[in-house]
Every structure is written in C-alpha cells, then in structure tokens.
Design a protein around this motif. Structure first.
Motif, mmCIF file in Angstrom:
data_model
loop_
_atom_site.group_PDB
_atom_site.id
_atom_site.type_symbol
_atom_site.label_atom_id
_atom_site.label_comp_id
_atom_site.label_asym_id
_atom_site.label_seq_id
_atom_site.Cartn_x
_atom_site.Cartn_y
_atom_site.Cartn_z
ATOM 1 N N LYS A 177 1.003 -1.286 0.117
ATOM 2 C CA LYS A 177 -0.049 -0.152 -0.095
ATOM 3 C C LYS A 177 0.507 0.929 0.090
ATOM 4 O O LYS A 177 0.483 2.320 -0.534
ATOM 5 N N THR A 178 2.135 0.647 0.481
ATOM 6 C CA THR A 178 3.309 2.247 0.669
ATOM 7 C C THR A 178 4.062 2.029 -0.622
ATOM 8 O O THR A 178 4.592 3.154 -1.259
ATOM 9 N N THR A 179 4.470 1.227 -0.587
ATOM 10 C CA THR A 179 6.219 0.942 -1.486
ATOM 11 C C THR A 179 5.322 0.667 -2.768
ATOM 12 O O THR A 179 6.470 0.393 -4.202
#
Length: 513
Positions: free
Chosen positions: A136-138
């Motif tokens: 979700k972030t990377t």
C-alpha cells in the motif's frame, strides 16, 4: 588598404545566436536528463534490493521457527558464503537500461509439480499479509518462493512455479539478480496524459533466502520505475515558470545588447562614414558601453584632426601661393630685363642679385613649409632633457648666450627631434629680434617649458597673431612667418599648447603639457 571581402556574421546575427542558445539551454538540459534516465531505474533497483533484504530476513527467521525437517536447498558456494560473512555486504544498483538490454515480459507461472513443504505453508499467510500491507505504501509487487521456485506467498494473485525464469533460477542458486522486463499492459496514445504515465518496463529483483548456508527460497520483487516524462509532468508548473523566466531573460539580454552594443556600433559606423566623406558627423544619441564611448571619442577626435589638417592645408596652400607669387614675379621681371641687349653691367648685376635674393626667399619659404608638414608627424617619444639639447643649440647659434634652468636632468615632455626643431625656431626668432641672451627653463612638477629672451619683443597688438602661419613683421628681410606656427604645431602634436606671454622686456614663450 582595404578590408578583405569575406563573409562575417553581423552583430544582429550574433545576438540572435546568443538569445537562441539561451532559449535552447533548458531543452538541452532535458536531453541531457533523458540520457541519464538510468538514474531513475537505479533508484528503483536500489530500493527493491533494500526491501528484498528485509523480506528475505523475515522469511528466513519465520522458516527457521517453523521448519522441522533437514534443509534441502542449494548450498552456497565458498565465494557466496565469504561475502555474507562480511560485516557489511551492500548490493550496488548497476542496471543500465536500453532497448537492447530490456528482457521480454515476465513468463507466466507454470503449474507446480511438487507441493510446498509444511514449513512454507505455515509461514505463507504471515508473509502475504506483510507484503500486502507494505504494498500500500511501496507499490512493490511481492512473491515469496520455496527452494523449487513455487510461489508460497504473494501480494497479488499469482500462483504456480517460477523456477523456469532466469533471474529466479539464479537466485535459487544463491545470487542476487536484478533485471528489467517489458510490461505487457497496452497503452493508449494520449497527447498530455501520457506524460504522467510510468515507463513501459518493470524492474525485477530476485533475492535468495539463506538459512545455515542453504538457499531455502527466494524473494521476487518488481516495480515500474519512475521516468523523466512523469517527473516533468509532476513538475510541469515549475518548468512553465522556468520557461517564462528564460524567455524574459533572453528578451532582456537581446534588448540590452541591442541598446548598448548593436545600435551604438551602427551609429558609430555612420559617423565614421560621414568623416570619410568629409561631412560634419552627426552626434550619436548614445554610446552604450564604456569601450564604445571611448571609440566614439576617438572618432570625434579623428574627425576634428582631419578637419583641422584639411583647413591647415587649405590655409597653407593659399598663403604659399600668395607668398610665392611676389618672388616669382620679381624673378620673371628680372629675367625679362636681363634679356635686353643694351643692359648695362651694373644693372645686370643688380638684377642678378634680385634673382638670387628672391630665389633664396623662395627656398627658405619652402623649407619652412616642409618643416611645418614634418612637425605634424613628429610623434616620436624618445626621451631627452635640456642638458642634451643645449650643445646642439650652442653649435647652431654660437653668437648667442644660451642658458638652461629648472629641472635640467628631468626628461622633457617632447621628443629630442621635436625639441631641437622647436627650440631652434624660438632661438632664431630671438636672434632676429636683436636678443643676446636666451634662457630655457623646465618645470617638471607642472610640465611646462619657458623660453625667454632679451630682444625687442612682440608688440601687444601682434601677440594674438604671432603664431599664425605666414604672419611676420620682417617680410622685407626674408621673414616667412612660419617659425612660431611650426613650434605651435609641434607642441600640439606632442599634447601641449604654446602661449606668448605679455612681457615688458623681450619675449616669453610658454609651452604647457
């Protein structure tokens, strides 16, 4: 002498080239940035290596906790074990991407022929949950593989075996591998939106998972790197303002160069053409930079000198014609009388004396005119002093008492030749005016030379005219009226001024530099 006829760029063309180059600099910078776009790829590669190392460590720790059977993976080579044994063993990003180095799209997974061991099944869910949360972030695609290349954990929906893929096979043999592969997605042609899209390939990193020097699996990560187009799209507002700033700067440079360089040069060119045509040059409205102002002043001085020389030549010609007319008339009259058959000897002797006297006068007048022309070109700067000039003057005027005073050892502001000619005429004039003593004094502090005699002097009424060419009060005795004019011209050529000072006894000539 003429200027060689060949092509030369104009100032306007040079200014246009400079402005064009300035406008092209941002685009050249973009081209240079595009050639270094590998940096975007390597940043992505380095990021994937870092994440893969963390995932591999988590994978190894979870596997050790869950495994009960002996390890069956490939044993690391001696070189691989030595590298891992070092305290620091970073992985450098080295991908160099071009169309020839990008591999085809990643092959689809094959059906798994061997089920995963229980230890892999136990840790699969926790690894998948970790990868999905991190994604979700990377935005990184995550696959965890067992020692056979079978997918046991994932961030997406892939399933099957990837052991047939080159980078996976190498990772399962203990190597850390990174490659670039074309993507399979189709792109529609967008005029502007395409700038915001990522590149057409993805970076893949395969990292071995090592437990007790055995490769028990691999971490397989992938991500689409950023590129120059996307970066420019993200920074489009900044680049628009930058382009506006460059355009304004280029316009200002063009205006300033035209105002301070091109226009003054064109005006100076017209001024020089007026001088060459003998016209009175028009005043230039502005000279631009300091150097062009100096050039303009030089043109003005040159024009003034040329007009002065032309006027002087015209004056000399008129006076010479007038002065030569009288002796020529006398010589012609005497020659006619000498042709008479009954002329007496006494009369013939008188007429011959008249011819000789008038010829001598003509010769002296021509000598003075030659000295005047010579004085206009005495630009020699050989230093001299009064002590060096005095012996020459005493040899020429041995019947006068000559004195020098002041700074006799200091260099004079005139050359040696100019000093001899100038002082010679002044001393000769003093002798013609019944002087017995002439004193030459030099003051180095004020750069002035003063010549004073004890002769009859110059009347106050004639002081203002005495230095004019051909003005003389002794025409009957052979005076030409050129002596002081020659001195004034020589002093002017040496950067000075000649003045006749009022004096009750004798004459005082002052030369100021």
């Amino acid at each position: 002498m003429t200027v060689p006829d060949k092509w030369r760029p104009s100032l306007a063309l040079l200014i246009a080239c400079v402005v064009g180059l300035l406008l092209a600099l941002p685009f050249l910078a973009l081209v240079a940035a595009r050639t270094t776009s590998n940096q975007f790829v390597r940043e992505t590669e380095a990021n994937l290596h870092a994440q893969a190392a963390i995932y591999a460590t988590s994978f190894a720790q979870a596997y050790e906790a869950a495994a009960t059977a002996p390890l069956e993976g490939v044993r690391l080579s001696a070189a691989q074990r030595e590298r891992l044994a070092q305290d620091w063993h970073p992985i450098e990003a080295r991908l160099a991407v071009s169309n020839s180095t990008i591999l085809p799209p990643r092959p689809a997974p094959m059906a798994a022929t061997t089920p995963a061991a229980d230890a892999y099944v136990q840790i699969a869910k926790s690894l998948s949950d970790l990868a999905k949360q991190a994604q979700k972030t990377t935005l990184v695609g995550f696959l965890a593989l067992d020692e056979n290349g079978t997918i046991i954990a994932r961030s997406g929906t892939d399933a099957g075996n990837l052991g047939h893929i080159g980078e996976v096979r190498r990772a399962l043999n203990g190597d850390v591998v990174s490659v670039a592969r074309w993507r399979t997605e189709e792109y529609r042609n967008h005029s502007v939106r395409s700038l915001s899209r990522d590149t057409r390939f993805r970076v893949y990193v395969a990292h071995p998972v090592v437990v007790s020097d055995h490769v028990i699996g691999a971490i397989y990560l992938s991500r689409t790197p950023s590129n120059l187009n996307k970066y420019l799209f993200q920074q489009r507002h900044t680049f628009i303002w930058l382009a506006v700033g460059v355009l304004v700067a280029a316009s200002l440079i063009g205006v300033f160069m035209w105002r301070f360089l091109t226009r003054p040069v064109l005006q100076l060119q017209r001024q020089a053409q007026d001088i060459a045509a003998g016209k009175s040059e028009a005043q230039v409205s502005g000279y631009g930079v300091k150097e062009l102002a100096g050039l303009g002043q030089s043109l003005i001085d040159m024009g003034a000198t040329l007009r002065k020389n032309a006027a002087a030549l015209q004056t000399y010609t008129k006076h010479a014609t007038h002065e030569l007319k009288s002796p020529v008339t006398s010589i012609m009259g005497a020659a006619e009388l000498l042709e008479a058959p009954d002329i007496q000897d006494a009369r013939r002797t008188a007429l011959a004396a008249t011819v000789k006297a008038e010829a001598t006068r003509m010769d002296r007048l021509l000598d003075r005119m030659r000295e005047m022309a010579r004085g206009q070109n005495l630009l020699e700067t050989t230093p001299t002093d009064l002590k060096a000039v005095l012996p020459v003057l005493r040899t020429k005027f041995d019947d006068l008492h000559l004195e020098i005073g002041g700074d006799i050892d200091q260099p004079l502001p005139v050359s040696h030749e100019a000093a001899i000619i100038c002082f010679g005429h002044l001393v000769e004039n003093a002798a013609e005016h019944e002087a017995s003593t002439v004193r030459i004094t030099f003051d180095a502090a004020t750069s002035t030379i003063q010549v004073q005699d004890d002769g009859t002097g110059i009347s106050p009424a004639n002081i203002s005219k005495a230095a004019e060419p051909f003005f003389t009060t002794k025409r009957e005795s052979g005076g030409t009226g050129m002596g002081l004019a020659i001195c004034a011209e020589i002093i002017a050529q040496q950067g000075g001024r000649l003045d006749i000072l009022p004096c009750e006894d004798g004459t005082v000539i002052k030369m100021s530099f």
